[in-house]
Enzyme design. Structure first.
Site, PDB file in Angstrom:
ATOM      1  N   ASP A  14     -17.818 -43.818 -14.340  1.00 45.67           N
ATOM      2  CA  ASP A  14     -18.409 -42.603 -13.760  1.00 45.67           C
ATOM      3  C   ASP A  14     -18.686 -42.854 -12.280  1.00 45.67           C
ATOM      4  O   ASP A  14     -18.742 -44.004 -11.824  1.00 45.67           O
ATOM      5  CB  ASP A  14     -19.715 -42.234 -14.475  1.00 45.67           C
ATOM      6  CG  ASP A  14     -20.266 -40.918 -13.950  1.00 45.67           C
ATOM      7  OD1 ASP A  14     -19.493 -39.946 -13.860  1.00 45.67           O
ATOM      8  OD2 ASP A  14     -21.451 -40.843 -13.589  1.00 45.67           O
ATOM      9  N   HIS A 190     -24.006 -34.877 -15.628  1.00 50.89           N
ATOM     10  CA  HIS A 190     -25.465 -34.752 -15.532  1.00 50.89           C
ATOM     11  C   HIS A 190     -26.032 -33.583 -16.338  1.00 50.89           C
ATOM     12  O   HIS A 190     -27.214 -33.563 -16.666  1.00 50.89           O
ATOM     13  CB  HIS A 190     -25.876 -34.558 -14.076  1.00 50.89           C
ATOM     14  CG  HIS A 190     -25.677 -35.768 -13.228  1.00 50.89           C
ATOM     15  ND1 HIS A 190     -24.438 -36.343 -13.042  1.00 50.89           N
ATOM     16  CD2 HIS A 190     -26.555 -36.528 -12.537  1.00 50.89           C
ATOM     17  CE1 HIS A 190     -24.571 -37.393 -12.249  1.00 50.89           C
ATOM     18  NE2 HIS A 190     -25.844 -37.529 -11.934  1.00 50.89           N
TER      19      HIS A 190
HETATM   20  N1  DGL Z   1     -20.034 -37.459 -12.474  1.00 51.63           N
HETATM   21  C1  DGL Z   1     -19.781 -36.225 -11.760  1.00 51.63           C
HETATM   22  C2  DGL Z   1     -19.082 -35.234 -12.706  1.00 51.63           C
HETATM   23  O1  DGL Z   1     -19.168 -35.323 -13.912  1.00 51.63           O
HETATM   24  C3  DGL Z   1     -21.054 -35.624 -11.198  1.00 51.63           C
HETATM   25  C4  DGL Z   1     -21.649 -36.401 -10.056  1.00 51.63           C
HETATM   26  C5  DGL Z   1     -20.744 -36.482  -8.847  1.00 51.63           C
HETATM   27  O2  DGL Z   1     -20.565 -35.472  -8.130  1.00 51.63           O
HETATM   28  O3  DGL Z   1     -20.203 -37.549  -8.622  1.00 51.63           O
HETATM   29  O4  DGL Z   1     -18.416 -34.351 -12.229  1.00 51.63           O
END
Ligand code: DGL
Length: 259
Positions: A14, A190
């Site tokens: 992630d 999130h």
């Molecule tokens: N992990 C990102 C998503 O699921 C959210 C956080 C980011 O913008 O890096 O899109």
């Protein structure tokens, strides 16, 4: 899929801490013996970056996971799943799964009516990629609204999952929505942490689609069901402040556990 193996190790990638919501689903189902989590905390957020940058970061993550002898890689990040999957698959020796296709399958399993109102929430890069919208339209869903709701990300990172701030942001983002949707795709790592707030905002009506639960369903339906539930060891790595990420992991995995 190597489900007959005695020991199964999954990599979870992630942009930062958000992918821990996917980890939580994997832990709950006990599909793996070991989870190697990498959060690119030095460069989060990805959702505001352009496609080439997101692809480059995705390819660098493949290099990181090459050190761990993983059986599969799950890209928990919707933004990476929307932009970088084909290139990451070309570069890896193990299967790489994203969360968009699993999310779409989970929705299809729950909402058959093609005239249902579907609301897709995600970062700017995810919504701009139109991946969710295109795939939903291809399946015949006619009424799809997609909204960039990236501001939820830092708020959730602050540990705020409900209350005034989240309410104000929902009023802002959902100002043009006239009636509660039938389903909400939480197209960002999130957002499961504010799923209850969003569901309540819409009067408890929508079916909520969560990437973590969707990927578990998807892996199981693709032959990864080990029979017995496994005790999973979680190892956490980060490109910056790994101590902070481990702390967030403790809080979030507990917060989700309490829900
Ligand atoms: N992990 C990102 C998503 O699921 C959210 C956080 C980011 O913008 O890096 O899109």
């Amino acid at each position: 899929m190597k489900c007959e193996k005695d020991f199964l190790r999954v990599g979870v990638f992630d942009s930062g801490a958000g992918g821990l919501t996917v980890v939580r689903s994997l832990l709950r189902e006990g599909l793996f013996d070991e989870i190697v989590y990498f959060g690119d905390t030095a460069r989060v957020p990805y959702g505001t970056k352009d496609s080439n940058t997101i692809i480059r970061y995705g390819l660098e993550a493949i290099e990181f996971f090459n050190n761990f002898d993983i059986d599969i890689l799950v890209t928990a990040c919707n933004t990476v799943s929307a932009h970088a999957l084909p290139r990451m698959r070309e570069k890896s020796d193990y299967p790489v799964y994203g969360v968009i296709e699993p999310g779409i399958r989970a929705l299809e399993n729950r909402i058959q009516k093609r005239d249902a109102d579907i609301l897709v929430l995600g970062t700017r890069a995810t919504i701009d990629s139109a991946r969710y919208q295109r795939e939903l339209h291809n399946l015949g869903y006619e009424r799809v609204t997609a909204i960039q709701t990236g501001m939820f990300v830092p708020v959730v990172e602050e540990g705020i999952f409900d209350g005034e701030i989240v309410e104000a942001m929902m009023r802002h983002y959902f100002r043009d929505i006239e009636s509660a949707p039938d389903a909400v795709i939480l197209g960002c790592t999130h957002f499961p942490l504010i799923s209850t707030a969003i569901e309540d905002y819409f009067g408890g009506k929508p079916v909520m689609i969560h990437s973590g639960d969707a990927i578990v369903e998807y892996l199981e339906s693709h032959g990864l069901s080990p029979g017995a539930k496994r005790d999973t060891e979680l190892r956490i790595f980060a490109s910056d402040n790994v101590k902070g990420l481990r702390e967030i992991a403790r809080n979030w995995l507990e917060a989700e556990h309490r829900r």
